[in-house]
Structure formats: structure tokens, C-alpha cells
Write a protein that holds these residues in place. Sequence first.
Motif, PDB file in Angstrom:
ATOM      1  N   THR A   1       0.835  -1.189   0.000  1.00 55.02           N
ATOM      2  CA  THR A   1       0.000   0.000   0.000  1.00 55.02           C
ATOM      3  C   THR A   1       0.876   1.248   0.000  1.00 55.02           C
ATOM      4  N   GLU A   2       0.340   2.262  -0.624  1.00 55.75           N
ATOM      5  CA  GLU A   2       1.066   3.533  -0.688  1.00 55.75           C
ATOM      6  C   GLU A   2       0.763   4.369   0.550  1.00 55.75           C
ATOM      7  N   PRO A   3       1.767   5.121   0.973  1.00 55.42           N
ATOM      8  CA  PRO A   3       1.487   6.017   2.111  1.00 55.42           C
ATOM      9  C   PRO A   3       0.510   7.107   1.680  1.00 55.42           C
ATOM     10  N   PRO A   4      -0.226   7.663   2.624  1.00 52.65           N
ATOM     11  CA  PRO A   4      -1.173   8.728   2.266  1.00 52.65           C
ATOM     12  C   PRO A   4      -0.423   9.924   1.681  1.00 52.65           C
ATOM     13  N   PRO A   5      -1.055  10.645   0.771  1.00 52.01           N
ATOM     14  CA  PRO A   5      -0.368  11.800   0.179  1.00 52.01           C
ATOM     15  C   PRO A   5      -0.082  12.869   1.235  1.00 52.01           C
ATOM     16  N   VAL A   6       1.037  13.511   1.076  1.00 57.33           N
ATOM     17  CA  VAL A   6       1.442  14.571   1.994  1.00 57.33           C
ATOM     18  C   VAL A   6       1.110  15.905   1.347  1.00 57.33           C
TER      19      VAL A   6
END
Length: 134
Positions: free
Chosen positions: A1-6
Motif C-alpha cells: 500500500t502507498e502512504p497517504p499523500p502529503v
Amino acid sequence: TEPPPVFTMDLRAAHGYIVLAGFLPMYILAGFGIEFPMIGFPELDTSYESTGFVRGQMLMVAGMMSALVLTEISGEMSMKTFCHYHIALSAGLLVWQLGDTSTLMGKAMFFLPHVFTAVSTKMVYLDTPKANKD
């Protein structure tokens, strides 16, 4: 999974929006003799008087602020220019803040420009050379 956008925002744009929403209305209203309660200019400096000359100067500062804000938000202002004008701004503010007429509220209200000076100086003089160019 990708980290949440910053969420990131250019320092100049963030500064522009703060000035647009917080400081510009204060200067425009003071230019017409209307002071904000609790954070108006009389609460920031014990020697402040809303004379005709001071009101005119407030409107001129508001005009210059408007131009700066537009160039900051649109990305037209270089980081070097942003840094250099904040160095001059911080120097002038510091003289006033260390004087005997600025109130605690005044010192607190005008602390943020020193933060922008420190961060932009770091970006221009200590970070990668690209920061000097845009």
C-alpha cells in the motif's frame, strides 16, 4: 500500500495566503480608521495614533502588500527575493519589537515574519543550489 499523500505548499504561497487573509484586511481597515478589536494597531503599540497621515500610510502599505501577495501566490517571486525582503522586514520589525512602545501582543503578532526569514534564508543559502533559482 502507498502512504497517504502529503500536503505540501510552496513557502511563498503559504506566506501569501497568510498575509492575504490576516494582515491585508487589518491594514486596509486601519487605512479607513477602523481597528480590529483585541488585535488592532492600538493594541500592538502604545504610541499608535490613527492620524490622517498614518491612515494614508496604512493604505499605501496595503497596496504594496497586495502586489507582494499576488507575486507570492502566483509563483512569480523568486525565493531569493522572498528571502531578501524578509531579511529587511525582520530587521525593521526587530528594532520596533525591542523598543519600548511595542506591546506583548504586538511582539507576538509580528513574530511570524522572523520564522519566514529563518526558513527562507536556510532554503536559499544552505539547501541545494536549485532553491536559489526559483
